[in-house]
Write a protein that holds these residues in place. Structure first.
Motif, PDB file in Angstrom:
ATOM      1  N   GLU A 130       0.852  -1.182   0.000  1.00 44.72           N
ATOM      2  CA  GLU A 130       0.000   0.000   0.000  1.00 44.72           C
ATOM      3  C   GLU A 130       0.888   1.233   0.000  1.00 44.72           C
ATOM      4  O   GLU A 130       1.940   1.249   0.648  1.00 44.72           O
ATOM      5  CB  GLU A 130      -0.929   0.013   1.215  1.00 44.72           C
ATOM      6  CG  GLU A 130      -2.016  -1.049   1.181  1.00 44.72           C
ATOM      7  CD  GLU A 130      -3.042  -0.861   2.284  1.00 44.72           C
ATOM      8  OE1 GLU A 130      -2.784  -0.042   3.211  1.00 44.72           O
ATOM      9  OE2 GLU A 130      -4.102  -1.504   2.223  1.00 44.72           O
ATOM     10  N   TYR A 131       0.448   2.273  -0.714  1.00 39.87           N
ATOM     11  CA  TYR A 131       1.257   3.474  -0.891  1.00 39.87           C
ATOM     12  C   TYR A 131       0.391   4.691  -0.571  1.00 39.87           C
ATOM     13  O   TYR A 131      -0.662   4.890  -1.188  1.00 39.87           O
ATOM     14  CB  TYR A 131       1.792   3.543  -2.322  1.00 39.87           C
ATOM     15  CG  TYR A 131       2.471   2.260  -2.758  1.00 39.87           C
ATOM     16  CD1 TYR A 131       3.829   2.064  -2.535  1.00 39.87           C
ATOM     17  CD2 TYR A 131       1.749   1.218  -3.346  1.00 39.87           C
ATOM     18  CE1 TYR A 131       4.463   0.880  -2.907  1.00 39.87           C
ATOM     19  CE2 TYR A 131       2.362   0.037  -3.718  1.00 39.87           C
ATOM     20  CZ  TYR A 131       3.718  -0.130  -3.498  1.00 39.87           C
ATOM     21  OH  TYR A 131       4.324  -1.314  -3.859  1.00 39.87           O
ATOM     22  N   THR A 132       0.839   5.482   0.398  1.00 43.19           N
ATOM     23  CA  THR A 132       0.084   6.660   0.832  1.00 43.19           C
ATOM     24  C   THR A 132       1.032   7.848   0.969  1.00 43.19           C
ATOM     25  O   THR A 132       2.249   7.694   1.027  1.00 43.19           O
ATOM     26  CB  THR A 132      -0.615   6.415   2.180  1.00 43.19           C
ATOM     27  OG1 THR A 132       0.384   6.074   3.167  1.00 43.19           O
ATOM     28  CG2 THR A 132      -1.627   5.274   2.086  1.00 43.19           C
ATOM     29  N   GLY A 133       0.435   9.038   1.053  1.00 42.71           N
ATOM     30  CA  GLY A 133       1.217  10.262   1.193  1.00 42.71           C
ATOM     31  C   GLY A 133       0.792  11.327   0.205  1.00 42.71           C
ATOM     32  O   GLY A 133       1.195  12.488   0.309  1.00 42.71           O
ATOM     33  N   HIS A 134      -0.028  10.947  -0.757  1.00 43.85           N
ATOM     34  CA  HIS A 134      -0.575  11.898  -1.716  1.00 43.85           C
ATOM     35  C   HIS A 134      -2.009  12.225  -1.324  1.00 43.85           C
ATOM     36  O   HIS A 134      -2.549  11.669  -0.359  1.00 43.85           O
ATOM     37  CB  HIS A 134      -0.525  11.320  -3.127  1.00 43.85           C
ATOM     38  CG  HIS A 134      -1.407  10.116  -3.314  1.00 43.85           C
ATOM     39  ND1 HIS A 134      -1.287   8.978  -2.549  1.00 43.85           N
ATOM     40  CD2 HIS A 134      -2.451   9.877  -4.172  1.00 43.85           C
ATOM     41  CE1 HIS A 134      -2.203   8.095  -2.923  1.00 43.85           C
ATOM     42  NE2 HIS A 134      -2.909   8.621  -3.913  1.00 43.85           N
TER      43      HIS A 134
ATOM     44  N   THR B  30       1.383  17.909  -6.841  1.00 45.64           N
ATOM     45  CA  THR B  30       2.616  17.148  -6.925  1.00 45.64           C
ATOM     46  C   THR B  30       2.371  15.802  -7.592  1.00 45.64           C
ATOM     47  O   THR B  30       1.239  15.371  -7.775  1.00 45.64           O
ATOM     48  CB  THR B  30       3.220  16.895  -5.525  1.00 45.64           C
ATOM     49  OG1 THR B  30       2.330  16.051  -4.774  1.00 45.64           O
ATOM     50  CG2 THR B  30       3.422  18.195  -4.776  1.00 45.64           C
ATOM     51  N   VAL B  31       3.468  15.133  -7.958  1.00 49.31           N
ATOM     52  CA  VAL B  31       3.455  13.723  -8.328  1.00 49.31           C
ATOM     53  C   VAL B  31       4.315  12.995  -7.306  1.00 49.31           C
ATOM     54  O   VAL B  31       5.446  13.401  -7.028  1.00 49.31           O
ATOM     55  CB  VAL B  31       4.007  13.497  -9.751  1.00 49.31           C
ATOM     56  CG1 VAL B  31       4.205  12.008 -10.025  1.00 49.31           C
ATOM     57  CG2 VAL B  31       3.059  14.087 -10.789  1.00 49.31           C
ATOM     58  N   CYS B  32       3.777  11.929  -6.729  1.00 50.85           N
ATOM     59  CA  CYS B  32       4.474  11.187  -5.689  1.00 50.85           C
ATOM     60  C   CYS B  32       5.101   9.922  -6.262  1.00 50.85           C
ATOM     61  O   CYS B  32       4.504   9.239  -7.097  1.00 50.85           O
ATOM     62  CB  CYS B  32       3.512  10.819  -4.559  1.00 50.85           C
ATOM     63  SG  CYS B  32       2.928  12.247  -3.626  1.00 50.85           S
ATOM     64  N   PHE B  33       6.303   9.608  -5.792  1.00 50.81           N
ATOM     65  CA  PHE B  33       7.053   8.409  -6.179  1.00 50.81           C
ATOM     66  C   PHE B  33       7.299   7.569  -4.930  1.00 50.81           C
ATOM     67  O   PHE B  33       7.813   8.082  -3.931  1.00 50.81           O
ATOM     68  CB  PHE B  33       8.411   8.764  -6.782  1.00 50.81           C
ATOM     69  CG  PHE B  33       8.366   9.487  -8.100  1.00 50.81           C
ATOM     70  CD1 PHE B  33       8.776   8.855  -9.264  1.00 50.81           C
ATOM     71  CD2 PHE B  33       7.959  10.813  -8.175  1.00 50.81           C
ATOM     72  CE1 PHE B  33       8.760   9.519 -10.481  1.00 50.81           C
ATOM     73  CE2 PHE B  33       7.947  11.483  -9.384  1.00 50.81           C
ATOM     74  CZ  PHE B  33       8.342  10.836 -10.545  1.00 50.81           C
ATOM     75  N   TRP B  34       6.962   6.295  -5.003  1.00 50.70           N
ATOM     76  CA  TRP B  34       7.245   5.369  -3.912  1.00 50.70           C
ATOM     77  C   TRP B  34       8.169   4.258  -4.417  1.00 50.70           C
ATOM     78  O   TRP B  34       8.055   3.825  -5.567  1.00 50.70           O
ATOM     79  CB  TRP B  34       5.972   4.705  -3.399  1.00 50.70           C
ATOM     80  CG  TRP B  34       4.998   5.611  -2.731  1.00 50.70           C
ATOM     81  CD1 TRP B  34       4.895   5.902  -1.396  1.00 50.70           C
ATOM     82  CD2 TRP B  34       3.925   6.338  -3.361  1.00 50.70           C
ATOM     83  NE1 TRP B  34       3.845   6.751  -1.153  1.00 50.70           N
ATOM     84  CE2 TRP B  34       3.230   7.047  -2.343  1.00 50.70           C
ATOM     85  CE3 TRP B  34       3.494   6.477  -4.681  1.00 50.70           C
ATOM     86  CZ2 TRP B  34       2.133   7.854  -2.610  1.00 50.70           C
ATOM     87  CZ3 TRP B  34       2.415   7.286  -4.953  1.00 50.70           C
ATOM     88  CH2 TRP B  34       1.739   7.967  -3.922  1.00 50.70           C
ATOM     89  N   ASP B  35       9.043   3.786  -3.545  1.00 51.96           N
ATOM     90  CA  ASP B  35       9.805   2.587  -3.833  1.00 51.96           C
ATOM     91  C   ASP B  35       8.840   1.403  -3.852  1.00 51.96           C
ATOM     92  O   ASP B  35       8.102   1.189  -2.891  1.00 51.96           O
ATOM     93  CB  ASP B  35      10.890   2.374  -2.776  1.00 51.96           C
ATOM     94  CG  ASP B  35      11.763   1.181  -3.079  1.00 51.96           C
ATOM     95  OD1 ASP B  35      11.309   0.042  -2.800  1.00 51.96           O
ATOM     96  OD2 ASP B  35      12.881   1.363  -3.564  1.00 51.96           O
ATOM     97  N   LEU B  36       8.827   0.650  -4.940  1.00 54.31           N
ATOM     98  CA  LEU B  36       7.838  -0.421  -5.096  1.00 54.31           C
ATOM     99  C   LEU B  36       7.932  -1.445  -3.972  1.00 54.31           C
ATOM    100  O   LEU B  36       6.909  -1.841  -3.401  1.00 54.31           O
ATOM    101  CB  LEU B  36       8.051  -1.126  -6.443  1.00 54.31           C
ATOM    102  CG  LEU B  36       7.132  -2.321  -6.690  1.00 54.31           C
ATOM    103  CD1 LEU B  36       5.812  -1.868  -7.263  1.00 54.31           C
ATOM    104  CD2 LEU B  36       7.769  -3.351  -7.602  1.00 54.31           C
TER     105      LEU B  36
ATOM    106  N   LEU C 148       7.853   6.605   0.552  1.00 57.75           N
ATOM    107  CA  LEU C 148       7.701   7.763  -0.327  1.00 57.75           C
ATOM    108  C   LEU C 148       9.079   8.381  -0.529  1.00 57.75           C
ATOM    109  O   LEU C 148       9.705   8.865   0.407  1.00 57.75           O
ATOM    110  CB  LEU C 148       6.740   8.770   0.309  1.00 57.75           C
ATOM    111  CG  LEU C 148       6.458  10.054  -0.471  1.00 57.75           C
ATOM    112  CD1 LEU C 148       5.798   9.754  -1.812  1.00 57.75           C
ATOM    113  CD2 LEU C 148       5.583  10.992   0.352  1.00 57.75           C
ATOM    114  N   VAL C 149       9.589   8.351  -1.759  1.00 59.13           N
ATOM    115  CA  VAL C 149      10.960   8.789  -2.012  1.00 59.13           C
ATOM    116  C   VAL C 149      11.035  10.157  -2.688  1.00 59.13           C
ATOM    117  O   VAL C 149      12.089  10.797  -2.669  1.00 59.13           O
ATOM    118  CB  VAL C 149      11.720   7.749  -2.866  1.00 59.13           C
ATOM    119  CG1 VAL C 149      11.863   6.452  -2.098  1.00 59.13           C
ATOM    120  CG2 VAL C 149      11.026   7.503  -4.203  1.00 59.13           C
TER     121      VAL C 149
END
Length: 314
Positions: free
Chosen positions: A228-232, A258-264, A269-270
């Motif tokens: 799961e990826y959050t922060g946006h 913004t555009v958010c990038f996460w390490d898969l 959140l990188v």
């Protein structure tokens, strides 16, 4: 004595702004790279499609044929055709070189949110607010859809096509995968309206973004939640998400500009790439390079890795 192998270099992320495209299309609803990443298409609230060379920042052609704002577009495998969909309930097949409408398909009962070609560009698949996916034969003159998938209980927000599968996200919170070889449908309930879906590059994983500001990565075969990826921020709008060209990172548009990038793998959140003041609605990652297109505030931005140098200089 042997020395330990050096730690692999972290993949570069596209965070260097190379070009801005002033689209003059009102709100840009979608930006899409073509199959080889040399060109891109934009569609907007002014009812038009535009074809660009984003690497040079030049407009190549404008296409007009829809009666209301154009919501999505896609290119064929050989770049000879495009398809598009609109709030006017139609799907259009275009001849790219001639700039003309080849065929106009009608049958949806509401606005059409998303379109995709199959691998051979012989069929267009469209998803609509009317809760259906319709398949249109590009080679036939028959006006009606050749197949209708109507399992969804609410609007279809996003579809992606592999060689034998259709992946669909719906406002009813279900991620549905249709296996065309087996004639089967699998559904995973994610609990919140889905805004965008994607296959991983190896087609083993599924990515879905939802209006609870969460992206979820699932194993395609088992449905197991892998991450799961959050922060946006994604509470109100249909925003794009995707995986990078080598499946190393997960990306999502955000309503905070913004555009958010996460390490898969790690899920961390990188990078939060500042694009603009308004919501970033659409993005498209280059099929083979560290290169990203974003759409915000009526324009499109092309981003490259920090080490990238244009021909003739930086």
């Amino acid at each position: 004595m042997s020395f330990p192998a050096p730690k692999p270099k972290a993949p570069e992320l596209p965070q260097k702004l190379q070009h801005k495209l002033e689209c003059n299309q009102g709100a840009v609803r979608a930006v899409r790279f073509n199959v080889d990443g040399n060109y891109c298409m934009t569609c907007g609230s002014d009812k038009t499609l535009k074809l660009w060379n984003p690497h040079k920042g030049t407009l190549l052609k404008t296409y007009s044929g829809h009666g209301y704002e154009v919501l999505d577009t896609a290119g064929s495998y050989d770049n000879s055709q495009m398809c598009s969909c609109s709030s006017d309930k139609t799907v259009i097949l275009w001849d790219v070189a001639q700039g003309q409408v080849v065929r106009k398909f009608r049958g949806h009962a509401g606005k059409v949110n998303c379109v995709q070609f199959n691998e051979e560009a012989t069929v267009i698949m469209s998803g609509s607010i009317d809760s259906s996916i319709r398949c249109w034969d590009c080679r036939s003159r028959r006006p009606e859809a050749i197949q209708i998938l109507d399992e969804a209980k609410d609007g279809i927000s996003s579809i992606k096509i592999s060689d034998h599968e259709i992946l669909a996200g719906s406002v009813d919170g279900n991620l549905r995968r249709y296996d065309l070889r087996k004639g089967e449908m699998c559904a995973d309930y994610l609990g919140s309206p889905i805004t965008c879906v994607s296959f991983s590059q190896d087609s083993q994983c599924l990515l879905a973004s939802s209006l609870d500001s969460t992206l979820r990565l699932l194993d395609k075969d088992t449905g197991e939640l892998l991450g799961e990826y959050t922060g946006h921020q994604n509470h109100s709008y249909k925003l794009d998400s995707c995986l990078s060209e080598k499946d190393t990172h997960v990306l999502s548009c955000s309503e905070d500009g913004t555009v958010c990038f996460w390490d898969l793998v790690e899920g961390s959140l990188v990078l939060k790439l500042p694009v603009g003041k308004a919501a970033v609605q659409s993005l498209s990652f280059h099929p083979s390079e560290c290169c990203l297109l974003t759409a915000s505030e009526g324009g499109v931005q092309l981003w490259r890795g920090a080490s990238y140098e244009e021909e003739g200089g930086s």
